[in-house]
Design a protein around this motif. Structure first.
Motif, mmCIF file in Angstrom:
data_model
loop_
_atom_site.group_PDB
_atom_site.id
_atom_site.type_symbol
_atom_site.label_atom_id
_atom_site.label_comp_id
_atom_site.label_asym_id
_atom_site.label_seq_id
_atom_site.Cartn_x
_atom_site.Cartn_y
_atom_site.Cartn_z
ATOM 1 N N ARG A 180 0.914 -1.315 0.433
ATOM 2 C CA ARG A 180 -0.244 0.555 -0.077
ATOM 3 C C ARG A 180 0.719 1.810 -0.232
ATOM 4 O O ARG A 180 2.086 1.636 0.721
ATOM 5 N N GLY A 181 0.489 2.032 -0.475
ATOM 6 C CA GLY A 181 1.208 3.549 -0.932
ATOM 7 C C GLY A 181 0.861 4.406 0.212
ATOM 8 O O GLY A 181 0.378 3.874 1.259
ATOM 9 N N LEU A 182 2.295 5.054 0.783
ATOM 10 C CA LEU A 182 2.288 5.818 2.123
ATOM 11 C C LEU A 182 1.032 6.718 2.283
ATOM 12 O O LEU A 182 0.513 6.986 3.540
ATOM 13 N N ALA A 183 0.805 7.158 1.239
ATOM 14 C CA ALA A 183 -0.443 8.374 1.001
ATOM 15 C C ALA A 183 -1.712 7.200 1.927
ATOM 16 O O ALA A 183 -2.418 7.987 2.288
ATOM 17 N N SER A 184 -2.334 6.406 1.413
ATOM 18 C CA SER A 184 -3.342 5.530 1.903
ATOM 19 C C SER A 184 -2.341 5.549 2.471
ATOM 20 O O SER A 184 -4.714 5.295 4.115
ATOM 21 N N TRP A 185 -2.180 4.976 3.458
ATOM 22 C CA TRP A 185 -1.777 5.094 4.774
ATOM 23 C C TRP A 185 -1.815 6.310 6.028
ATOM 24 O O TRP A 185 -3.128 6.205 7.208
ATOM 25 N N HIS A 186 -1.118 7.085 5.393
ATOM 26 C CA HIS A 186 -2.114 7.919 5.844
ATOM 27 C C HIS A 186 -3.129 9.016 6.446
ATOM 28 O O HIS A 186 -3.658 9.875 6.801
ATOM 29 N N ASN A 187 -4.236 8.259 5.610
ATOM 30 C CA ASN A 187 -6.040 8.821 4.890
ATOM 31 C C ASN A 187 -6.339 7.464 6.350
ATOM 32 O O ASN A 187 -7.569 7.444 6.798
ATOM 33 N N GLU A 188 -5.240 6.283 7.055
ATOM 34 C CA GLU A 188 -6.198 5.952 8.173
ATOM 35 C C GLU A 188 -6.518 7.024 9.543
ATOM 36 O O GLU A 188 -5.513 8.105 9.146
ATOM 37 N N PRO A 189 -7.454 6.266 9.735
ATOM 38 C CA PRO A 189 -7.865 7.202 11.543
ATOM 39 C C PRO A 189 -5.938 7.285 12.241
ATOM 40 O O PRO A 189 -5.580 6.403 12.412
ATOM 41 N N VAL A 190 -5.891 8.143 12.804
ATOM 42 C CA VAL A 190 -4.974 8.649 13.598
ATOM 43 C C VAL A 190 -5.090 7.373 14.616
ATOM 44 O O VAL A 190 -5.817 7.725 15.803
ATOM 45 N N LEU A 191 -3.534 7.523 15.226
ATOM 46 C CA LEU A 191 -3.536 6.205 16.695
ATOM 47 C C LEU A 191 -3.895 8.002 17.634
ATOM 48 O O LEU A 191 -2.698 8.041 17.845
ATOM 49 N N THR A 192 -4.111 8.016 18.632
ATOM 50 C CA THR A 192 -4.799 9.275 19.315
ATOM 51 C C THR A 192 -4.582 8.385 20.903
ATOM 52 O O THR A 192 -4.352 7.491 21.277
ATOM 53 N N PRO A 193 -4.051 9.294 21.664
ATOM 54 C CA PRO A 193 -3.924 9.058 23.003
ATOM 55 C C PRO A 193 -4.924 9.089 23.362
ATOM 56 O O PRO A 193 -6.193 9.195 23.433
ATOM 57 N N PRO A 194 -5.660 7.771 24.277
ATOM 58 C CA PRO A 194 -7.340 8.110 25.395
ATOM 59 C C PRO A 194 -7.364 9.045 25.538
ATOM 60 O O PRO A 194 -6.654 10.250 26.134
ATOM 61 N N GLU A 195 -8.957 9.533 26.204
ATOM 62 C CA GLU A 195 -9.170 10.454 26.236
ATOM 63 C C GLU A 195 -9.364 11.210 27.599
ATOM 64 O O GLU A 195 -9.015 12.415 28.177
ATOM 65 N N ASN A 196 -8.574 9.973 28.404
ATOM 66 C CA ASN A 196 -8.631 10.464 29.760
ATOM 67 C C ASN A 196 -6.862 10.606 30.170
ATOM 68 O O ASN A 196 -7.132 10.522 31.435
ATOM 69 N N MET A 197 -6.175 10.504 29.207
ATOM 70 C CA MET A 197 -4.630 10.700 29.542
ATOM 71 C C MET A 197 -4.971 12.648 29.166
ATOM 72 O O MET A 197 -4.455 12.603 28.336
ATOM 73 N N PHE A 198 -3.694 13.085 30.009
ATOM 74 C CA PHE A 198 -3.507 14.185 30.208
ATOM 75 C C PHE A 198 -2.324 14.733 30.450
ATOM 76 O O PHE A 198 -1.147 13.940 30.936
ATOM 77 N N PHE A 199 -1.148 15.508 29.858
ATOM 78 C CA PHE A 199 -0.456 15.624 29.251
ATOM 79 C C PHE A 199 0.413 17.068 30.191
ATOM 80 O O PHE A 199 -0.578 17.591 29.797
ATOM 81 N N LYS A 200 1.214 17.019 31.071
ATOM 82 C CA LYS A 200 1.645 18.159 31.252
ATOM 83 C C LYS A 200 2.859 18.301 30.531
ATOM 84 O O LYS A 200 4.390 17.428 30.507
ATOM 85 N N LYS A 201 3.279 19.135 29.803
ATOM 86 C CA LYS A 201 4.167 19.177 29.363
ATOM 87 C C LYS A 201 5.254 19.810 29.876
ATOM 88 O O LYS A 201 5.295 21.772 29.496
ATOM 89 N N LEU A 202 6.778 19.652 30.176
ATOM 90 C CA LEU A 202 7.842 20.858 30.270
ATOM 91 C C LEU A 202 8.797 20.754 29.864
ATOM 92 O O LEU A 202 9.089 19.917 28.875
ATOM 93 N N CYS A 203 9.755 22.111 29.133
ATOM 94 C CA CYS A 203 9.868 21.988 28.037
ATOM 95 C C CYS A 203 11.936 23.030 28.009
ATOM 96 O O CYS A 203 11.571 24.051 28.498
ATOM 97 N N TYR A 204 12.452 21.754 28.467
ATOM 98 C CA TYR A 204 13.809 22.599 28.962
ATOM 99 C C TYR A 204 14.632 23.222 28.247
ATOM 100 O O TYR A 204 15.781 22.558 27.297
ATOM 101 N N MET A 205 14.802 24.471 27.844
ATOM 102 C CA MET A 205 15.857 25.057 27.558
ATOM 103 C C MET A 205 16.456 26.544 27.169
ATOM 104 O O MET A 205 16.215 27.770 27.626
ATOM 105 N N PRO A 206 17.394 25.272 28.245
ATOM 106 C CA PRO A 206 18.958 26.585 28.594
ATOM 107 C C PRO A 206 19.417 27.564 27.431
ATOM 108 O O PRO A 206 18.973 27.963 26.484
#
Length: 321
Positions: A180-206
């Motif tokens: 299958r073509g790469l574009a075809s795979w990109h048309n598949e539903p995206v694997l996303t995190p569960p709705e009850n998963m919450f992220f806190k993102k810290l980005c350390y940039m000296p």
């Protein structure tokens, strides 16, 4: 870890940042405070052959808190964003089952993005297929190779520049492996995190001057810790140049020294330069591509640590709606 009001609350702390920023120390500090598990999100630290050159946690750091996904793959394997996400999700689930806080730390933006935003469900391509496709490109030349890709996967080829070798190889290997073509795979539903998963993102940039100095000093430390022996052992495995582990910063440069084509000082200087360039690219990615992040751009101190502990505690107690 504080217990939120909702039993299905799945908190995940992300500590991101460029190489040599100090994010691993920050993640370890938070793991000690919040009964956490440090989960690697660095594309080179997953390989067992790269303990020194990837700056994996040392024995003392490993003893202070549980660490996962460090040195878990052979250099003969290719770790994609999809494969890493699958492993990371399993580790996160285990943390939540045991009441521990998963702390994802690393500098590989595509891995972090795959976890937090989702990824197309493209199957991993075996290394042997990647080698075959790469050899085919070398034998056929760019024009004939691109023409073949146009016949096999016209939808993807229409979006590609015929001079972009890496993207052509990627499209061809996916077609060769899946039919299958790469574009075809990109048309598949995206694997996303569960709705009850919450992220806190810290980005350390000296500040950049501090970061670059750390890059230089850390590579000198790598040399002292045995980076040359590590590269010598890696060369002995006779892995193909397409193997991701062979593209780690320092491998090519130190290989040149070991083969006698350059001196050690030159290899060191080139490695430090490539490390700084890599850090610069990471800074740019995190600043412009990582969403909903809290940037930390000051020197790490106890007062900063206290603030972060307070903020994370609030996240753990108040995020569920």
């Amino acid at each position: 870890m504080p217990t939120p009001n909702k039993p299905d609350f799945q908190p995940v702390l992300i500590v991101a940042g460029p190489t040599a920023s100090g994010k691993s120390a920050l993640a370890l500090d938070m793991a000690n405070t919040f009964d956490g598990v440090v989960i690697n999100a660095d594309s080179m630290q997953v390989y067992k052959e790269l303990r020194v050159l990837s700056a994996r946690p040392d024995d003392g750091e490993l003893a202070r808190a549980p660490h996962r996904l460090y040195g878990v793959l052979s250099g003969a394997e290719a770790c994609s964003a999809g494969k890493w996400r699958e492993m990371a999700m399993a580790e996160i689930a285990e943390c939540h089952a045991k009441g521990k806080l998963p702390i994802i730390t690393g500098g590989t933006g595509m891995y972090l993005n795959a976890l937090t935003a989702g990824i197309a469900p493209i199957p991993d391509v075996p290394m042997r297929i990647r080698e075959t496709v790469t050899a085919e490109l070398a034998e056929m030349g760019h024009v004939a190779f691109f023409d073949k890709l146009k016949r096999d996967d016209p939808e993807t080829a229409a979006k590609l520049d015929g001079n972009n070798t890496q993207r052509m190889i990627r499209a061809a290997e996916v077609f060769a492996h899946t039919g299958r073509g790469l574009a075809s795979w990109h048309n598949e539903p995206v694997l996303t995190p569960p709705e009850n998963m919450f992220f806190k993102k810290l980005c350390y940039m000296p500040p950049r001057d501090i970061l670059y100095d750390r890059c230089n000093r850390r590579f000198d430390l790598m040399i002292a810790q045995g980076a040359l022996d590590e590269v010598r052992d890696l060369i002995a495995l006779n892995l193909p140049p397409t193997a991701p582990v062979m593209k780690a910063v320092g491998v090519r440069e130190l290989s040149s020294y070991l083969s006698g084509t350059t001196d050690l000082e030159t290899a060191r200087d080139l490695s430090q330069r490539e490390t700084r360039r890599y850090a610069k690219r990471q800074l740019t990615w995190f600043r412009h591509q990582m969403t909903d992040k809290e940037i930390i751009d000051t020197q790490y101190s106890e007062s900063l640590a206290d603030k972060l502990r307070h903020d994370i505690n609030q996240f753990l107690l108040t995020t569920p709606k």
